[in-house]
Design a protein around this motif. Structure first.
Motif, mmCIF file in Angstrom:
data_model
loop_
_atom_site.group_PDB
_atom_site.id
_atom_site.type_symbol
_atom_site.label_atom_id
_atom_site.label_comp_id
_atom_site.label_asym_id
_atom_site.label_seq_id
_atom_site.Cartn_x
_atom_site.Cartn_y
_atom_site.Cartn_z
ATOM 1 N N ILE A 121 5.033 9.236 -3.910
ATOM 2 C CA ILE A 121 4.102 9.952 -3.031
ATOM 3 C C ILE A 121 4.606 9.864 -1.603
ATOM 4 N N LYS A 122 4.584 10.989 -0.916
ATOM 5 C CA LYS A 122 4.945 11.018 0.499
ATOM 6 C C LYS A 122 3.941 11.909 1.218
ATOM 7 N N GLY A 123 3.381 11.376 2.299
ATOM 8 C CA GLY A 123 2.379 12.134 3.031
ATOM 9 C C GLY A 123 2.536 11.994 4.528
ATOM 10 N N THR A 170 -0.877 10.037 14.544
ATOM 11 C CA THR A 170 -0.047 10.437 13.409
ATOM 12 C C THR A 170 -0.023 9.322 12.378
ATOM 13 N N GLY A 171 0.099 9.723 11.134
ATOM 14 C CA GLY A 171 0.180 8.756 10.043
ATOM 15 C C GLY A 171 1.152 9.215 8.988
ATOM 16 N N ASP A 172 1.920 8.285 8.465
ATOM 17 C CA ASP A 172 2.869 8.581 7.387
ATOM 18 C C ASP A 172 2.696 7.540 6.291
ATOM 19 N N GLN A 173 2.833 8.002 5.058
ATOM 20 C CA GLN A 173 2.779 7.084 3.933
ATOM 21 C C GLN A 173 3.880 7.409 2.931
ATOM 22 N N ARG A 174 4.363 6.366 2.279
ATOM 23 C CA ARG A 174 5.395 6.530 1.251
ATOM 24 C C ARG A 174 5.143 5.485 0.164
ATOM 25 N N GLU A 203 5.162 -0.039 -4.553
ATOM 26 C CA GLU A 203 5.213 -0.310 -3.119
ATOM 27 C C GLU A 203 4.400 0.747 -2.403
ATOM 28 N N GLN A 204 3.626 0.296 -1.426
ATOM 29 C CA GLN A 204 2.883 1.197 -0.546
ATOM 30 C C GLN A 204 3.299 0.914 0.898
ATOM 31 N N ASN A 258 0.876 0.697 14.008
ATOM 32 C CA ASN A 258 0.621 -0.290 12.963
ATOM 33 C C ASN A 258 1.420 0.091 11.723
ATOM 34 N N GLU A 259 2.136 -0.858 11.177
ATOM 35 C CA GLU A 259 2.979 -0.606 10.009
ATOM 36 C C GLU A 259 2.669 -1.645 8.939
ATOM 37 N N VAL A 260 2.434 -1.180 7.714
ATOM 38 C CA VAL A 260 2.071 -2.075 6.620
ATOM 39 C C VAL A 260 2.910 -1.733 5.393
ATOM 40 N N THR A 261 3.502 -2.757 4.801
ATOM 41 C CA THR A 261 4.244 -2.605 3.557
ATOM 42 C C THR A 261 3.670 -3.569 2.537
#
Length: 297
Positions: A121-123, A170-174, A203-204, A258-261
């Motif tokens: 998933i990529k958003g 802005t927000g990005d997710q992978r 992984e998120q 903010n970055e979260v893995t």
């Protein structure tokens, strides 16, 4: 809009695949719609008989004398006209999300098969909020960081007095998921046995960024400077204090990220035995691990 495509492929009598592709986008735009709550008087009019928008400054929570005193000292109008406010700001949003899911099933030998499922998933999303200088929210904020002891004193403004307030988010997710497992399912006579064992990993990842500038000019694409060290402290004797009627303060909202893995892995197994369709026994085992928790060693 949204597009969804599924493909099922039978490569051989013992091998099957599927692929699901999903793409969606969404865009929106809005102005400053009026939210009616219990602070409005019953049967409140917003336009007069001639169709003119009415000012209702009492809705700001300030008395007439206080409002006039604040305006005189800051030399900025604190008038509030709900219907005019509709055109004093706007919000636009844009989002896109792509998802791909795939799977495979392979028959190995007499009830034993391999199953695999995989996802990605990529958003991306973006939000733009603009409040013009005519907006009550911007005018009020400027007055909150204005110092002038009396109307005859030239005010000291700690925020830009030209231009509006622009906020971009802005927000990005992978995200990805991998799942592999072996399944055994067989029955003979009065016996039935089902067993599976596998592993799953996922992984998120997400990152969000927000920026805010004041004194923004939509034509020139310029903005004013703000001394966040000063406004982040206590500015005493402001015209419209926001702290205990004595001072004003503001956090640094110029930039935020903010970055979260998050990673997760799991090993699992399950065995179920049934005799004569009456008696059953089941056993399972699972081990989960995540980067959010340290190992107990």
């Amino acid at each position: 809009y949204k597009v969804n495509i599924r493909q099922d492929i039978k490569a051989a009598s013992w091998m099957r695949f599927y692929v699901i592709t999903d793409l969606s986008t969404n865009s929106g735009a809005s102005k400053r719609n009026l939210a009616i709550d219990n602070s409005f008087y019953p049967y409140q009019l917003f336009r007069d008989a001639q169709g003119n928008n009415l000012s209702v400054p009492f809705m700001t929570g300030l008395s007439d004398s206080t409002l006039k005193a604040f305006e005189a000292r800051s030399r900025i109008s604190l008038d509030y006209n709900p219907l005019n406010e509709f055109n004093y700001g706007n919000t636009t949003t844009d989002a896109m999300l792509a998802r791909i899911n795939a799977g495979v099933t392979i028959d190995i030998y007499k009830g034993l098969r391999f199953e695999g499922s995989y996802g990605f998933i990529k958003g991306h999303n973006k939000k733009r909020e603009f409040e013009s200088l005519r907006s009550y929210a911007v005018r009020k904020e400027i007055v909150q960081f204005t110092v002038a002891a009396t109307p005859s004193v030239v005010p000291t403004y700690y925020l830009p007095t030209n231009g509006g307030r622009l906020t971009n988010t802005t927000g990005d997710q992978r995200n990805w998921t991998v799942r592999n497992q072996f399944v055994y399912d067989n029955s003979w006579g009065r016996h039935q046995l089902t067993a599976l064992a596998g592993q799953e990993a996922q992984e998120q990842f997400s990152i969000n960024t927000s920026t805010r500038v004041r004194g923004f000019d939509e034509d020139l694409l310029t903005y004013g400077a703000v001394d966040y060290k000063t406004v982040g402290g206590l500015i005493l004797n402001t015209v419209y204090p926001n702290v205990s009627f004595l001072a004003s303060t503001m956090g640094n909202d110029n930039f935020y990220t903010n970055e979260v893995t998050s990673r997760f892995t799991s090993y699992y197994s399950n065995v179920a035995y049934t005799y004569n369709r009456k008696y059953a026994i089941n056993a399972s085992w699972r081990n989960d691990q995540s980067n959010l928790f340290g190992k107990d060693k």
